[in-house]
Motif scaffolding. Structure first.
Motif, PDB file in Angstrom:
ATOM      1  N   ASP A  27       0.884  -1.157   0.000  1.00  0.00           N
ATOM      2  CA  ASP A  27       0.000   0.000   0.000  1.00  0.00           C
ATOM      3  C   ASP A  27       0.934   1.222   0.000  1.00  0.00           C
ATOM      4  O   ASP A  27       2.108   1.108   0.379  1.00  0.00           O
ATOM      5  N   VAL A  59       0.037  -0.779  -4.520  1.00  0.00           N
ATOM      6  CA  VAL A  59      -1.409  -0.941  -4.638  1.00  0.00           C
ATOM      7  C   VAL A  59      -2.076   0.149  -3.806  1.00  0.00           C
ATOM      8  O   VAL A  59      -2.131   0.052  -2.583  1.00  0.00           O
ATOM      9  N   THR A  60      -2.537   1.191  -4.466  1.00  0.00           N
ATOM     10  CA  THR A  60      -3.069   2.333  -3.729  1.00  0.00           C
ATOM     11  C   THR A  60      -4.530   2.618  -4.062  1.00  0.00           C
ATOM     12  O   THR A  60      -4.924   2.533  -5.224  1.00  0.00           O
ATOM     13  N   ASN A  61      -5.287   2.951  -3.026  1.00  0.00           N
ATOM     14  CA  ASN A  61      -6.678   3.363  -3.211  1.00  0.00           C
ATOM     15  C   ASN A  61      -6.776   4.828  -3.616  1.00  0.00           C
ATOM     16  O   ASN A  61      -7.869   5.330  -3.848  1.00  0.00           O
ATOM     17  N   TYR A 155     -12.745  10.117  -5.110  1.00  0.00           N
ATOM     18  CA  TYR A 155     -12.401  11.336  -4.355  1.00  0.00           C
ATOM     19  C   TYR A 155     -12.473  12.563  -5.251  1.00  0.00           C
ATOM     20  O   TYR A 155     -11.858  12.602  -6.314  1.00  0.00           O
ATOM     21  N   HIS A 187      -9.067  10.232   5.210  1.00  0.00           N
ATOM     22  CA  HIS A 187      -7.605  10.096   5.195  1.00  0.00           C
ATOM     23  C   HIS A 187      -6.983  11.130   6.103  1.00  0.00           C
ATOM     24  O   HIS A 187      -7.471  12.255   6.192  1.00  0.00           O
ATOM     25  N   ASP A 243      -1.317  -0.295   6.004  1.00  0.00           N
ATOM     26  CA  ASP A 243      -1.440   0.406   7.292  1.00  0.00           C
ATOM     27  C   ASP A 243      -2.885   0.498   7.767  1.00  0.00           C
ATOM     28  O   ASP A 243      -3.132   1.030   8.839  1.00  0.00           O
TER      29      ASP A 243
HETATM   30  N1  PLP Z   1      -7.558   8.375  -1.521  1.00  0.00           N
HETATM   31  C1  PLP Z   1      -7.111   9.615  -1.240  1.00  0.00           C
HETATM   32  C2  PLP Z   1      -7.809  10.780  -1.842  1.00  0.00           C
HETATM   33  C3  PLP Z   1      -6.008   9.803  -0.395  1.00  0.00           C
HETATM   34  O1  PLP Z   1      -5.578  11.045  -0.120  1.00  0.00           O
HETATM   35  C4  PLP Z   1      -5.372   8.667   0.166  1.00  0.00           C
HETATM   36  C5  PLP Z   1      -4.222   8.807   1.037  1.00  0.00           C
HETATM   37  O2  PLP Z   1      -3.572   9.830   1.119  1.00  0.00           O
HETATM   38  C6  PLP Z   1      -5.864   7.407  -0.160  1.00  0.00           C
HETATM   39  C7  PLP Z   1      -6.953   7.305  -0.998  1.00  0.00           C
HETATM   40  C8  PLP Z   1      -5.283   6.150   0.404  1.00  0.00           C
HETATM   41  O3  PLP Z   1      -4.176   5.762  -0.308  1.00  0.00           O
HETATM   42  P1  PLP Z   1      -3.450   4.393   0.035  1.00  0.00           P
HETATM   43  O4  PLP Z   1      -4.342   3.286  -0.423  1.00  0.00           O
HETATM   44  O5  PLP Z   1      -2.155   4.494  -0.722  1.00  0.00           O
HETATM   45  O6  PLP Z   1      -3.246   4.391   1.520  1.00  0.00           O
END
Ligand code: PLP
Ligand code: CA
Length: 304
Positions: A27, A59-61, A155, A187, A243
């Motif tokens: 992540d 792998v980020t959301n 977002y 977040h 995390d």
């Molecule tokens: N979406 C947004 C808009 C964010 O600002 C963040 C984290 O800063 C995330 C998702 C989560 O990202 P990750 O999956 O990398 O923790």
């Protein structure tokens, strides 16, 4: 070995765990960086893993950036040679889902940042252009595009009542797909503040439309399937490091990966323990196999 054990791990044990894995999925926020600051030691860890022959995936959301912008962010924060092909964001995977899974035709009404729009365009998917509705335009007289076949919500700092209302109109058609980039509720920002996440906007639209979105990002399995469709990847030889228990750890467990919580982000060791000790079967998907203070601990373990 410690399935769902919530085991704090370092040194030799961590060395053995890493030896047994060929792929490491990280992540991003809270694991390898926090906002615009790299987690101390993270660039060295990624480099060392690759030197040891591991494959690394991110792998980020976070749907706000297209992949190319992540490549630049990695470089800016001191990570060497990270390529687009290693980066799986919820925006990229949403576009991949529409292109490859539902072989989408028609237009997408996208609520989201430029990252979402750019990834859709890169995948060759038509997007409704955002128009400036004039002063006399409201929800009862605004123009709707008859070619819309999907609503994608992520977002969006420009989220508005009009966007919500239009999305609702499109979703009245049960044939119109309803996708969400990710379910994240909020977040952390600097200074103890938080920002609402995509999940909060999706919730508004779910309520207003009386429908449920198909979630693309973690904890849904799709992002792993997306990686596995491009790389030969066995769940058993893969480790997911995150995390946030409710997204990253659930994702890892949903995909049959070994899971590790790192304590440089949102969730705490105590929260993991609470899930573990609750004894409720549905809570065991929130319990990581392993816990580290920081992925910086990998360095010593790799050298061990
Ligand atoms: N979406 C947004 C808009 C964010 O600002 C963040 C984290 O800063 C995330 C998702 C989560 O990202 P990750 O999956 O990398 O923790
Ligand atoms: Ca995170």
């Amino acid at each position: 070995t410690a399935s769902g054990g919530c085991q704090k791990i370092r040194g030799t044990q961590l060395h053995e765990l890493l030896e047994s894995k060929h792929n490491v999925l990280f992540d991003c926020d809270g694991v390898i960086w926090n906002g615009e600051t790299a987690v101390a030691g993270a660039p060295e860890v990624v480099r060392a893993l690759k030197q040891h022959g591991k494959r690394v995936f991110f792998v980020t959301n976070n749907c706000t950036r297209p992949r190319q912008s992540y490549v630049q962010k990695f470089a800016r924060l001191g990570f060497a040679d990270i390529g687009e092909q290693e980066i799986f964001s919820s925006a990229y995977c949403s576009a991949a889902y529409l292109r490859d899974v539902v072989t989408f035709s028609g237009k997408v009404f996208a609520i989201g940042c430029p990252g979402v729009h750019e990834e859709l365009r890169d995948a060759g998917i038509a997007v409704v252009e955002e128009e400036d509705d004039g002063p006399d335009v409201n929800i009862s007289n605004c123009a709707l595009d008859p070619d819309v076949r999907a609503v994608l919500v992520g977002y969006d700092e420009q989220f508005s009542f009009m966007k919500l209302a239009k999305a609702c109109c499109y979703l009245r058609d049960s044939e119109c797909l309803f996708l969400a980039t990710d379910p994240d509720p909020w977040h952390p920002l600097r200074g103890g503040r938080i920002t609402p996440g995509s999940g909060s906007l999706t919730a508004a639209l779910e309520t207003a439309s009386s429908r449920k979105a198909t979630v693309i990002g973690k904890p849904s399995r799709f992002m792993f399937e997306c990686i596995a469709s491009q790389f030969d990847l066995e769940p058993e030889s893969s480790l997911m490091v995150g995390d946030r228990l409710e997204t990253d750890i659930v994702f890892g467990i949903n995909c049959g990966l070994s899971t590790m919580l790192t304590l440089t982000g949102v969730s705490t060791f105590e929260q993991a323990q609470v899930y573990k000790d609750s004894g409720e079967p549905e809570k065991k998907d929130f319990v990581p196999d392993y816990v580290v203070e920081s992925i910086a601990d990998f360095l010593e373990a790799l050298e061990a």
